[in-house]
Scaffold this active site. Structure first.
Site, mmCIF file in Angstrom:
data_model
loop_
_atom_site.group_PDB
_atom_site.id
_atom_site.type_symbol
_atom_site.label_atom_id
_atom_site.label_comp_id
_atom_site.label_asym_id
_atom_site.label_seq_id
_atom_site.Cartn_x
_atom_site.Cartn_y
_atom_site.Cartn_z
ATOM 1 N N ALA A 124 0.829 -1.205 0.000
ATOM 2 C CA ALA A 124 0.000 0.000 0.000
ATOM 3 C C ALA A 124 0.860 1.250 0.000
ATOM 4 O O ALA A 124 1.366 1.683 1.038
ATOM 5 C CB ALA A 124 -0.935 -0.009 1.201
ATOM 6 N N MET A 125 1.062 1.788 -1.192
ATOM 7 C CA MET A 125 1.798 3.050 -1.334
ATOM 8 C C MET A 125 0.822 4.177 -1.655
ATOM 9 O O MET A 125 0.811 5.210 -1.024
ATOM 10 C CB MET A 125 2.791 2.961 -2.494
ATOM 11 C CG MET A 125 3.957 2.048 -2.294
ATOM 12 S SD MET A 125 5.101 2.233 -3.716
ATOM 13 C CE MET A 125 5.142 0.572 -4.308
ATOM 14 N N THR A 126 0.005 3.938 -2.680
ATOM 15 C CA THR A 126 -0.846 4.992 -3.220
ATOM 16 C C THR A 126 -1.882 5.488 -2.215
ATOM 17 O O THR A 126 -2.477 4.711 -1.480
ATOM 18 C CB THR A 126 -1.556 4.467 -4.480
ATOM 19 O OG1 THR A 126 -0.567 4.043 -5.410
ATOM 20 C CG2 THR A 126 -2.421 5.536 -5.118
ATOM 21 N N ALA A 130 -1.746 10.911 -3.386
ATOM 22 C CA ALA A 130 -0.381 10.568 -3.782
ATOM 23 C C ALA A 130 -0.369 9.351 -4.693
ATOM 24 O O ALA A 130 -0.536 8.227 -4.248
ATOM 25 C CB ALA A 130 0.479 10.304 -2.545
ATOM 26 N N ALA A 181 11.492 10.547 5.486
ATOM 27 C CA ALA A 181 10.426 10.345 6.475
ATOM 28 C C ALA A 181 9.696 9.023 6.269
ATOM 29 O O ALA A 181 8.980 8.560 7.145
ATOM 30 C CB ALA A 181 9.431 11.499 6.411
ATOM 31 N N GLU A 243 9.242 -4.819 -9.932
ATOM 32 C CA GLU A 243 7.794 -4.604 -10.003
ATOM 33 C C GLU A 243 7.365 -4.269 -11.430
ATOM 34 O O GLU A 243 6.414 -4.825 -11.971
ATOM 35 C CB GLU A 243 7.396 -3.454 -9.056
ATOM 36 C CG GLU A 243 5.941 -3.064 -9.184
ATOM 37 C CD GLU A 243 5.466 -2.112 -8.098
ATOM 38 O OE1 GLU A 243 6.228 -1.852 -7.145
ATOM 39 O OE2 GLU A 243 4.327 -1.635 -8.200
ATOM 40 N N LEU A 338 -11.725 -5.273 -36.274
ATOM 41 C CA LEU A 338 -11.777 -6.376 -37.231
ATOM 42 C C LEU A 338 -12.991 -7.277 -37.012
ATOM 43 O O LEU A 338 -13.358 -8.052 -37.877
ATOM 44 C CB LEU A 338 -10.495 -7.214 -37.159
ATOM 45 C CG LEU A 338 -9.195 -6.454 -37.415
ATOM 46 C CD1 LEU A 338 -7.997 -7.365 -37.237
ATOM 47 C CD2 LEU A 338 -9.178 -5.850 -38.821
ATOM 48 N N GLY A 340 -16.058 -6.124 -36.361
ATOM 49 C CA GLY A 340 -17.321 -5.471 -36.711
ATOM 50 C C GLY A 340 -18.222 -5.369 -35.494
ATOM 51 O O GLY A 340 -17.758 -5.065 -34.390
#
Lengths: 380, 383
Positions: A124-126, A130, A181, A243, A338, A340
């Site tokens: 969990a970064m996001t 951010a 930090a 990653e 392609l 249709g």
């Protein structure tokens, strides 16, 4: 022409895996898509059969296999349209953090479960504010005696609903430098103060659970710090090569799969008494797609090789992720033409692919982030 | 030449105002997901004269032209690509009656369409791919004062909720000229012998259900023949060509709607301590998007205007469709990209716009079909 040296063992592993997937998981695929989740039992089946955490060392319950096995697992999942079971994310993106940076206790505690499938992981970064700018995260981690208190929210977390263990990036509010930090922490499912938000509805990838995570005065033991305090940003950056490489090989295999599908379709389908594949424009279109896909494969395999040799292939990795994901999106867009009217119906498997792959130019770093890093690596 | 008339600007404003007041994000989400037609919005739009604005007044229409119809559809799709698309499909097919039908057919079928009482359905294709109309197998046998129709039509938009079908069928023998013997006949949906089967969920255009429609010895009045017996293919070509202009309007509106949403986002979102709008790459993306939209608008308006001058330019209509559809796709893709992770989430709408854009591009012939039409006209006969 082969850049990568797959051995007989690799081929056998691939064959066993492909058969396992067809027999055990493919029959449930549509159910997962409908239910918008992959059940935990499927993860456990994968683990029990030896297809999770293939790179985890034997000392921690893993088979300690080389990176080509990771490639194989992701490729076969992609070929079987089972990307909803995000094993690549678990085994080759999240678990390596524990393998590389975990303490002996952490490794003993978590890695066997990661291999067996009893522990599904997420990173969990996001955060809502951010995304590309990882250093701007606002989630806080305050060390109080033997505990760390986590506060904040995360979003777009893959495996967010299923995860039993999540690696969380958070900031010490007492440290001014926005990079220094950041630290990483291991948070277990069920820890008081850690709750899941709703599962997010997406354009595609229905069976893969993407969720918001909330941390409200969530107290974890200080032993759950992963790696050194303040080294979070560096660890994240260190792991980004692998990653994004995982993203690239998940992408190229889908491009190859589509190419095969569309060639078969163009050979089998007659339009005005002539196979579609005999129309010159269709031939050129497919020739272009095949060429691009081959170039993407060549760059990818060379990059995997460099990565396995322990070389710095950051630039090539970013190039590979950017080029293959953009190419795949253009390709699937063109391919639907392609068909249709049938290019519009969900009954057509490629419509699902169209929805599923739209995110690959975004997740794990957008195309724009890739280009920024490439430019920087070129001295600009 | 490069300005709309005062009346046209008023229509544009009125359509945008109606969409702003009545189209609702939650409703759009709900209806698109569950494949529901926006019935009350359709009725209101019809009451206000937006539906069938291009029909003559004596058939409850607005007495206006293609350009006005384009302006309405553009404004609707800009506010919501899915609702706008459903409303655009609420007259789809009936234009063939408008162009070629007898007074009797026009009097019978156009007013209920314009008044929002009935949906038409164009039942032309007989294969999953669509197109290839000269090889259709559906037959219409003349028995005294009736046509008796049998055959299976695939992927019919509004196939299930339609009040009537315009059926392309064989009324005469096949000859060396493959277009011979094909006609258009109106079939009321309440006739015995009609059954439908849902084609299932689609990538876009989910508010208007698509169905396969089977006609099993369905008898209709001999008066239901549209235009001339045996002229079905020529009539169809004209219908498709005109419809491409309306389709271009849909795509144009969808592109604008994507851009609007991207603009809102880049002016709010901060990354790397700057608004997204402050990055040069973002600025150039927006510049590209706006430029493409401007071009799509020019060619779409020109095609509509040309038709309103009484000229039929298949090439121009296909160029407009090709350009506008591609614009909606390119602008749509960049909008998602600018939104980042949010762009992939249903809640932020741009993914839905992108799906609608692809649906519109596939409808009435994808890129290759339009290029075939354009090339035929530009190159002419090859000696």
């Amino acid at each position: 022409m082969n850049i990568l040296n797959y051995t007989e063992d690799h081929h056998r592993f691939r064959k066993t895996l492909a058969e396992f997937l067809q027999k055990e998981l493919v029959p449930q695929r549509d159910q997962w898509e409908e239910a918008h989740i992959v059940p935990k039992e499927a993860w456990k089946k994968m683990g029990a059969a030896g297809f999770l955490g293939t790179s985890v060392p034997e000392a921690y319950g893993g088979p300690g296999l080389d990176f080509l096995y990771s490639v194989i697992v992701s490729e076969e999942l992609g070929k079987a349209d089972l990307n909803g079971l995000a094993a690549g994310l678990h085994s080759d993106i999240v678990v390596p953090y524990i393998v590389s940076f975990g303490s002996e206790e952490q490794k003993k505690k978590y890695l066997p479960g990661c291999v067996s499938g009893d522990i599904v992981t997420a990173v969990a970064m996001t955060e809502p504010g951010a995304g590309s700018d990882v250093a701007s995260i606002e989630m806080t981690a305050e060390h109080e005696g033997d505990e760390v208190v986590l506060n904040g929210s995360k979003t777009f977390i893959s495996n967010g609903i299923n995860c039993d263990l999540v690696i969380v990036a958070a900031k010490d509010p007492g440290v001014e430098d926005r990079h220094k930090a950041v630290s990483l922490y291991l948070v277990e499912d069920g820890t008081p103060g850690f709750t899941r938000g709703r599962q997010l509805e997406k354009m595609g990838g229905y069976s893969q659970d993407t969720a918001e995570l909330f941390f409200s005065n969530c107290r974890i033991p200080k032993e759950n710090l992963l790696g050194e305090k303040g080294a979070g940003f560096i660890m994240l950056m260190q792991k980004l090569q692998q990653e994004r490489l995982v993203c690239a090989f998940m992408t190229v295999i889908v491009a190859e799969l589509i190419l095969e599908e569309v060639i078969n379709y163009c050979r089998a389908t007659e339009v005005d008494g002539k196979p579609l594949g005999k129309y010159q424009q269709v031939q050129f279109t497919i020739a272009e797609m095949a060429t691009e896909t081959r170039m993407n494969r060549a760059l990818l395999d060379a990059t995997i090789k460099g990565h396995m040799e322990g070389r710095d292939v950051i630039r090539e990795t970013m190039m590979s992720k950017y080029a293959s994901s953009e190419s795949l999106n253009q390709m699937i867009d063109r391919v639907l033409d392609l068909f249709g009217d049938y290019g519009l119906l969900e009954a057509n498997f490629l419509v699902k692919v169209f929805r599923d792959v739209r995110v690959i130019t975004i997740f794990a770093g957008t195309t724009e982030v890739m280009k920024t890093i490439i430019a920087k690596s070129l001295g600009l | 030449m490069f300005e709309l008339t005062k009346a046209q600007k008023q229509i544009q404003k009125a359509a945008a105002g109606f969409a702003k007041g009545e189209f609702d994000k939650e409703l759009a989400y709900e209806y698109e997901k569950n494949g529901r037609f926006p019935e009350s919005i359709w009725k209101q739009a019809a009451d206000l004269g937006f539906v069938g604005i291009h029909f003559p007044e004596k058939y409850s229409g607005g007495g206006m032209g293609m350009l006005e119809a384009v302006l309405v559809s553009e404004a609707f799709c800009r506010k919501d690509a899915s609702i706008g698309g459903a409303l655009a499909m609420s007259t789809f097919g009936s234009e063939s009656i408008l162009r070629f039908g007898s007074d009797h057919l026009k009097e019978t079928f156009l007013p209920p369409v314009a008044e929002g009482e009935m949906l038409p359905a164009a039942a032309f294709s007989e294969s999953q791919r669509g197109g290839n109309f000269t090889s259709i197998k559906t037959t219409a046998d003349r028995r005294k004062e009736e046509w008796v129709i049998s055959g299976l039509k695939m992927n019919v938009i509004n196939g299930q909720g339609a009040g009537f079908y315009i059926v392309l069928c064989r009324t005469g023998e096949e000859t060396e000229n493959s277009a011979d013997g094909i006609s258009m006949i109106v079939v009321e949906a309440d006739r015995p012998g009609i059954s439908t089967e849902a084609a299932g969920k689609k990538l876009g255009g989910n508010m208007t259900a698509t169905s396969h429609v089977s006609f099993d010895n369905v008898a209709v009045s001999a008066d239901n023949l549209v235009g001339v017996a045996g002229a079905g293919i020529a009539q169809l070509e004209t219908f498709l060509s005109e419809s491409r202009v309306l389709s271009a309007a849909q795509s144009l509106g969808t592109a604008l709607g994507s851009l609007d949403r991207a603009m809102d986002y880049i002016k709010e979102r901060v990354q790397f301590q700057r608004k997204l709008a402050a990055f040069q790459v973002t600025q150039h993306k927006i510049a590209d998007m706006a430029t493409k939209i401007e071009l799509a608008e020019l060619i779409t308006y020109k095609a509509a205007w040309t038709r309103d001058q009484g000229r039929m330019d298949h090439k121009l209509n296909s160029m407009a469709k090709l350009t506008a559809a591609r614009t909606a796709m390119e602008v749509g893709a960049q909008s998602i990209q600018l939104y980042g992770g949010y762009g992939y989430m249903t809640e932020y709408e741009v993914e839905r716009y992108y799906r609608e854009a692809k649906a519109a591009e596939l409808h009435l012939g994808a890129r290759d079909v339009q290029k075939d039409v354009i090339a035929r006209a530009v190159i002419g006969k090859i000696k």
